[in-house]
Scaffold this motif. Structure first.
Motif, PDB file in Angstrom:
ATOM      1  N   THR A  10      65.163  69.125  36.320  1.00 33.82           N
ATOM      2  CA  THR A  10      64.777  70.492  36.679  1.00 33.82           C
ATOM      3  C   THR A  10      65.433  70.874  38.003  1.00 33.82           C
ATOM      4  N   SER A  38      67.848  71.851  33.163  1.00 34.64           N
ATOM      5  CA  SER A  38      67.362  73.236  33.181  1.00 34.64           C
ATOM      6  C   SER A  38      68.386  74.153  33.848  1.00 34.64           C
ATOM      7  N   SER A  92      58.162  73.457  36.158  1.00 30.75           N
ATOM      8  CA  SER A  92      58.182  72.709  34.888  1.00 30.75           C
ATOM      9  C   SER A  92      56.862  71.989  34.667  1.00 30.75           C
TER      10      SER A  92
END
Length: 189
Positions: A10, A38, A92
């Motif tokens: 992330t 991501s 997340s």
């Protein structure tokens, strides 16, 4: 240990952990790695370690598009050892805690939980708000392991790489993957 391991990255600070995890697993052909990065992490990769997504993903066996909700890792029928989200942003974490699978990373994490597979979240945030703590409780109650990358010093690290290796080793241990990245407590070198 033979199988597939999903690695999510992330936009939280410290993609160094995921990069090292991929390097170590690349030396273990018995573990097939599936990487999903991501959209937010793409900037962090460039800013913090100077790598493009293509460069970062070279050590992975398969790199998935974060927008592809039809990817193999989005299905429970795709057998894996589990998933490590390294680092895991609180955004997340919140999506995973709420069961919101709006991108491939959060969907793959949701699938990991519903299939009762190991989900390790290396949450990277400080200080923590009550919302963050409640989300950590929620995912833990659902079966995830919350494992912030907190440095240890009992193995006498001499470099930042030693600190990173300790956390990566601890993540590998959660999946039963052997390593020699650090000396364990009570062992001698």
């Amino acid at each position: 240990m033979t199988g597939r391991l999903v690695i999510g990255v992330t936009g939280a600070s410290a993609p160094h952990y995921a990069h090292r995890l991929l390097e170590v697993l690349a030396e273990r052909p018995e573990v097939e790695t599936h990487l999903v990065v991501s959209r937010g992490a793409r900037r962090t990769l460039t800013e913090e370690i100077g790598l493009s997504i293509a460069e970062f993903g070279r050590a992975a066996d398969v790199v998935h598009n974060p927008d592809d909700l039809g990817a193999s890792i989005a299905s429970g029928s795709f057998a894996t050892l589990g998933m490590a989200v390294v680092p895991c942003s609180v955004k997340s974490l919140g999506q995973i805690a709420a069961g919101i699978g709006s991108d491939l990373l959060s969907r793959a994490a949701d699938v990991t939980l519903k299939e009762r597979r190991r989900l390790v979240l290396a949450v990277r945030e400080t200080p923590l708000s009550l919302i963050h703590l409640r989300n950590m409780t929620t995912v833990t109650e659902a079966g995830a392991i919350v494992m912030p990358p907190v440095p240890a010093f009992y193995h006498h690290p001499r470099s930042l790489q030693d600190v990173i290796d300790h956390t990566v080793g601890r993540i590998l241990e959660q999946f039963g993957i052997d390593h020699d990245l650090y000396t364990r407590w009570g062992e001698t070198t």
